[in-house]
Design a protein around this motif. Structure first.
Motif, PDB file in Angstrom:
ATOM      1  N   MET A   1      42.648  17.998  39.545  1.00 26.01           N
ATOM      2  CA  MET A   1      42.048  19.288  39.202  1.00 26.01           C
ATOM      3  C   MET A   1      40.945  19.093  38.160  1.00 26.01           C
ATOM      4  O   MET A   1      41.101  18.310  37.237  1.00 26.01           O
ATOM      5  N   LYS A   2      39.868  19.830  38.336  1.00 22.36           N
ATOM      6  CA  LYS A   2      38.805  19.845  37.340  1.00 22.36           C
ATOM      7  C   LYS A   2      38.919  21.058  36.427  1.00 22.36           C
ATOM      8  O   LYS A   2      38.151  21.185  35.469  1.00 22.36           O
ATOM      9  N   ALA A   3      39.814  21.971  36.751  1.00 22.62           N
ATOM     10  CA  ALA A   3      40.050  23.152  35.918  1.00 22.62           C
ATOM     11  C   ALA A   3      41.547  23.420  35.916  1.00 22.62           C
ATOM     12  O   ALA A   3      42.199  23.351  36.963  1.00 22.62           O
ATOM     13  N   PHE A   4      42.090  23.729  34.763  1.00 20.58           N
ATOM     14  CA  PHE A   4      43.518  23.976  34.644  1.00 20.58           C
ATOM     15  C   PHE A   4      43.791  25.476  34.749  1.00 20.58           C
ATOM     16  O   PHE A   4      43.252  26.264  33.974  1.00 20.58           O
ATOM     17  N   PRO A   5      44.602  25.900  35.715  1.00 14.95           N
ATOM     18  CA  PRO A   5      44.895  27.330  35.866  1.00 14.95           C
ATOM     19  C   PRO A   5      45.872  27.806  34.805  1.00 14.95           C
ATOM     20  O   PRO A   5      46.870  27.142  34.528  1.00 14.95           O
ATOM     21  N   MET A   6      45.588  28.954  34.227  1.00 16.04           N
ATOM     22  CA  MET A   6      46.487  29.521  33.224  1.00 16.04           C
ATOM     23  C   MET A   6      46.204  31.012  33.091  1.00 16.04           C
ATOM     24  O   MET A   6      45.174  31.502  33.556  1.00 16.04           O
ATOM     25  N   PHE A   7      47.120  31.729  32.451  1.00 12.65           N
ATOM     26  CA  PHE A   7      46.949  33.154  32.206  1.00 12.65           C
ATOM     27  C   PHE A   7      46.673  33.351  30.720  1.00 12.65           C
ATOM     28  O   PHE A   7      47.371  32.800  29.865  1.00 12.65           O
ATOM     29  N   ILE A   8      45.646  34.143  30.406  1.00 14.83           N
ATOM     30  CA  ILE A   8      45.215  34.379  29.028  1.00 14.83           C
ATOM     31  C   ILE A   8      45.658  35.780  28.606  1.00 14.83           C
ATOM     32  O   ILE A   8      45.373  36.762  29.300  1.00 14.83           O
ATOM     33  N   ARG A   9      46.348  35.873  27.486  1.00 12.82           N
ATOM     34  CA  ARG A   9      46.801  37.167  26.992  1.00 12.82           C
ATOM     35  C   ARG A   9      45.602  38.029  26.591  1.00 12.82           C
ATOM     36  O   ARG A   9      44.662  37.562  25.943  1.00 12.82           O
TER      37      ARG A   9
ATOM     38  N   SER B   1      39.217  27.864  43.743  1.00 19.20           N
ATOM     39  CA  SER B   1      38.740  26.655  44.421  1.00 19.20           C
ATOM     40  C   SER B   1      37.729  25.906  43.559  1.00 19.20           C
ATOM     41  O   SER B   1      36.948  25.119  44.070  1.00 19.20           O
ATOM     42  N   GLU B   2      37.734  26.191  42.248  1.00 23.22           N
ATOM     43  CA  GLU B   2      36.777  25.606  41.316  1.00 23.22           C
ATOM     44  C   GLU B   2      35.342  25.891  41.749  1.00 23.22           C
ATOM     45  O   GLU B   2      34.437  25.078  41.554  1.00 23.22           O
TER      46      GLU B   2
ATOM     47  N   THR C   1      34.157  26.078  44.761  1.00 24.89           N
ATOM     48  CA  THR C   1      33.666  25.352  45.937  1.00 24.89           C
ATOM     49  C   THR C   1      33.802  26.127  47.242  1.00 24.89           C
ATOM     50  O   THR C   1      33.039  25.895  48.178  1.00 24.89           O
ATOM     51  N   ALA C   2      34.788  27.032  47.336  1.00 24.93           N
ATOM     52  CA  ALA C   2      35.058  27.665  48.630  1.00 24.93           C
ATOM     53  C   ALA C   2      35.549  29.095  48.438  1.00 24.93           C
ATOM     54  O   ALA C   2      36.697  29.412  48.740  1.00 24.93           O
ATOM     55  N   PRO C   3      34.688  30.006  47.953  1.00 24.45           N
ATOM     56  CA  PRO C   3      35.144  31.378  47.709  1.00 24.45           C
ATOM     57  C   PRO C   3      35.605  32.098  48.967  1.00 24.45           C
ATOM     58  O   PRO C   3      36.509  32.934  48.912  1.00 24.45           O
ATOM     59  N   VAL C   4      35.007  31.794  50.117  1.00 28.79           N
ATOM     60  CA  VAL C   4      35.426  32.448  51.359  1.00 28.79           C
ATOM     61  C   VAL C   4      36.864  32.043  51.701  1.00 28.79           C
ATOM     62  O   VAL C   4      37.672  32.866  52.128  1.00 28.79           O
ATOM     63  N   LEU C   5      37.197  30.777  51.475  1.00 27.91           N
ATOM     64  CA  LEU C   5      38.558  30.305  51.741  1.00 27.91           C
ATOM     65  C   LEU C   5      39.558  30.970  50.801  1.00 27.91           C
ATOM     66  O   LEU C   5      40.647  31.362  51.219  1.00 27.91           O
ATOM     67  N   THR C   6      39.197  31.094  49.522  1.00 27.59           N
ATOM     68  CA  THR C   6      40.131  31.727  48.586  1.00 27.59           C
ATOM     69  C   THR C   6      40.378  33.179  48.971  1.00 27.59           C
ATOM     70  O   THR C   6      41.495  33.682  48.834  1.00 27.59           O
ATOM     71  N   ARG C   7      39.352  33.861  49.461  1.00 33.00           N
ATOM     72  CA  ARG C   7      39.558  35.250  49.889  1.00 33.00           C
ATOM     73  C   ARG C   7      40.462  35.327  51.107  1.00 33.00           C
ATOM     74  O   ARG C   7      41.259  36.261  51.246  1.00 33.00           O
ATOM     75  N   ASP C   8      40.340  34.336  52.010  1.00 30.75           N
ATOM     76  CA  ASP C   8      41.221  34.319  53.186  1.00 30.75           C
ATOM     77  C   ASP C   8      42.671  34.108  52.757  1.00 30.75           C
ATOM     78  O   ASP C   8      43.583  34.765  53.274  1.00 30.75           O
ATOM     79  N   ILE C   9      42.902  33.204  51.804  1.00 30.04           N
ATOM     80  CA  ILE C   9      44.258  32.979  51.297  1.00 30.04           C
ATOM     81  C   ILE C   9      44.782  34.246  50.633  1.00 30.04           C
ATOM     82  O   ILE C   9      45.948  34.624  50.797  1.00 30.04           O
ATOM     83  N   LYS C  10      43.920  34.908  49.872  1.00 29.28           N
ATOM     84  CA  LYS C  10      44.316  36.164  49.229  1.00 29.28           C
ATOM     85  C   LYS C  10      44.770  37.181  50.282  1.00 29.28           C
ATOM     86  O   LYS C  10      45.792  37.853  50.112  1.00 29.28           O
ATOM     87  N   THR C  11      44.028  37.295  51.372  1.00 26.79           N
ATOM     88  CA  THR C  11      44.385  38.245  52.423  1.00 26.79           C
ATOM     89  C   THR C  11      45.763  37.943  52.997  1.00 26.79           C
ATOM     90  O   THR C  11      46.578  38.844  53.219  1.00 26.79           O
ATOM     91  N   ARG C  12      46.026  36.667  53.221  1.00 28.67           N
ATOM     92  CA  ARG C  12      47.327  36.284  53.776  1.00 28.67           C
ATOM     93  C   ARG C  12      48.464  36.605  52.809  1.00 28.67           C
ATOM     94  O   ARG C  12      49.534  37.061  53.213  1.00 28.67           O
ATOM     95  N   LEU C  13      48.227  36.369  51.526  1.00 31.60           N
ATOM     96  CA  LEU C  13      49.260  36.678  50.538  1.00 31.60           C
ATOM     97  C   LEU C  13      49.473  38.179  50.404  1.00 31.60           C
ATOM     98  O   LEU C  13      50.599  38.642  50.204  1.00 31.60           O
ATOM     99  N   GLU C  14      48.391  38.940  50.505  1.00 34.47           N
ATOM    100  CA  GLU C  14      48.520  40.401  50.455  1.00 34.47           C
ATOM    101  C   GLU C  14      49.428  40.888  51.574  1.00 34.47           C
ATOM    102  O   GLU C  14      50.219  41.824  51.395  1.00 34.47           O
ATOM    103  N   GLU C  15      49.334  40.236  52.729  1.00 32.86           N
ATOM    104  CA  GLU C  15      50.166  40.628  53.868  1.00 32.86           C
ATOM    105  C   GLU C  15      51.625  40.224  53.653  1.00 32.86           C
ATOM    106  O   GLU C  15      52.539  40.910  54.106  1.00 32.86           O
TER     107      GLU C  15
END
Length: 475
Positions: free
Chosen positions: A1-9, A127-128, A130-144
């Motif tokens: 990973m080139k970026a570490f995912p985390m949640f910021i308060r 996707s850091e 690199t692939a915003p269209v792919l991330t939106r597709d994954i989001k759609t699947r998770l929404e379902e």
């Protein structure tokens, strides 16, 4: 990973948005899902942003200065002007404020993920850049996949957590939460029966834990498939993530174990031919003993546990002990080999029967008749047959399959070092020796029907011709 995912308060913290147009409005819509204090920096605002200021949801700063970024949790810059964006970026960096510049990934300390919001359950997909269209597709699947009401169940669990810690013994809490989120309470909640679900949870807390049937141990014989972790079934992944202890074989890939819960105990029980540090009786005893302690046990086997995996002995041991047991099928090696070769294991007018057999027997039957079902119209997949290849080839040729019949050897299927070796029946044993194939391989032999309209072709292999005489290796 080139970026570490985390949640910021964001509670009680400022988030700065530089810009007054549509780009800034897009970021504001995203941040409105949080409780952050929004600060808009622009000489003028479009109507949507102006309404936020009028409603008190955001404050407006008309002059861009370094001080606006001081102590901010983060900043988003989207003015529509590359030069102004760069200047604002420099000021934010000087104030040590993490910054995101719209459509300029090189100027971003952080990127905005696609978000599935089931507050307080939030799923972020990135996707850091690199692939915003792919991330939106994954989001759609998770929404379902995720019910809209799921966040409400999580919020209820948060309110009940102190009571669980007071009333439910530590040893039963994991089982309680597993039941709450995967059992009857969740099913009632997603059906819209929130009150019933809440009453069920509160009754279980008062009783000191979930129903007894939930806390009883169980054994899952899980197929790990041929190697690649993305060939596991969804149920197999679910069982790995639920397991308290995992007993795994030597052929199970480390990436598959990586899908398990991090704090699950892992016990290696691998066996080699002729080496029985873990005899089957001991394995049976261990998995049953763990389940009797109330643990969720996964017996992880390569391929499919019901195919040459001695599953019957483990099933019988669990049932004799009165322990709940299940089989979770996996992709067996023959199927994975066919997929690797890009061909079907059965074919109309060529082979309408698939035979799965093993070349290795047991102490009472060391050389089983592995070819007894092979004949015209069959594809035979030989498991654990490398050490017996010469005998198997001889048996097939004595039955009438020609020495130049093609054989596919599939090694380490779906793993990084997978290999396909094409050879013929008469040269099978020598080919295995020459290529140093010693263990994890499946040999596929197709014996076409006499009426086949076309002969079976392997890569670079000649047509199968009638057998004129026994091969010299069998004499």
């Amino acid at each position: 990973m080139k970026a570490f995912p985390m949640f910021i308060r964001t509670t009680g913290r400022r988030v700065v948005i530089v810009g007054g147009g549509e780009q800034a409005a897009q970021k504001a819509r995203l941040l409105l899902k949080t409780d952050a204090v929004l600060v808009l920096v622009a000489a003028a605002l479009e109507d949507e942003l102006q309404a936020l200021v009028q409603d008190g949801r955001a404050t407006l700063v008309t002059k861009l200065t370094p001080q606006v970024f001081t102590d901010a949790a983060m900043a988003f810059i989207g003015t529509g002007c590359p030069g102004l964006d760069a200047a604002a970026h420099a000021l934010a960096r000087a104030a040590h404020c993490p910054v995101n510049v719209v459509d300029q990934p090189d100027l971003c300390d952080m990127t905005t993920p696609a978000i599935v919001d089931r507050d307080p359950i939030v799923v972020a997909i990135g996707s850091e850049g690199t692939a915003p269209v792919l991330t939106r597709d994954i989001k759609t699947r998770l929404e379902e996949m995720l019910p809209q009401t799921l966040g409400g169940l999580a919020a209820l669990a948060g309110r009940l957590r102190p009571a669980v810690e007071r009333r439910v013994p530590r040893a039963r809490r994991r089982a309680f939460w597993a039941w709450a989120f995967k059992g009857d309470p969740r099913q009632a909640w997603v059906r819209g029966q929130e009150s019933d679900a809440a009453r069920t949870l509160k009754a279980a807390i008062a009783a000191g834990g979930p129903p007894e049937r939930v806390t009883a141990g169980q054994i899952s014989l899980v197929g790990a498939g041929p190697g690649a972790r993305d060939l596991l079934t969804l149920r197999a992944v679910e069982r790995l993530q639920e397991a308290d202890v995992i007993f795994y074989d030597r052929l199970v890939d480390a990436e598959v174990l990586g899908l398990a819960r991090r704090d699950a105990e892992r016990v290696f029980v691998g066996k080699h031919v002729g080496a029985h540090a873990w005899p089957q009786d001991r394995i049976n005893h261990m998995i049953v003993a763990a389940a009797r302690k109330g643990q969720r046990v996964v017996r992880l086997k390569s391929g499919d546990p019901g195919i040459f995996g001695r599953a019957t002995e483990e099933l019988d041991a669990a049932r004799r002990a009165g322990v709940a047991v299940e089989l979770v099928p996996g992709v067996t090696a023959a199927s994975a080999a066919g997929a690797m070769l890009g061909r079907s294991l059965t074919e109309r007018n060529v082979a309408d029967t698939l035979v799965l057999t093993t070349g290795t027997g047991c102490a009472s039957d060391p050389a089983p008749d592995s070819t007894r079902h092979s004949g015209p119209g069959t594809t035979t997949a030989f498991y654990m047959g490398v050490r017996h290849a010469r005998r198997l080839a001889c048996d097939l040729m004595q039955k009438g399959l020609p020495a130049n019949a093609p054989v596919d050897i599939a090694c380490d299927i779906s793993k990084p070092g997978e290999r396909h070796i094409a050879t013929t029946l008469g040269t099978l044993a020598d080919t295995l020796d020459r290529n140093d194939v010693t263990g994890c391989a499946v040999m596929l032999v197709t014996w076409p029907k006499p009426c086949a309209e076309r002969s079976l072709q392997g890569p670079g292999l000649a047509e199968v011709e009638p057998l004129a005489k026994k091969d010299a290796m069998c004499l």
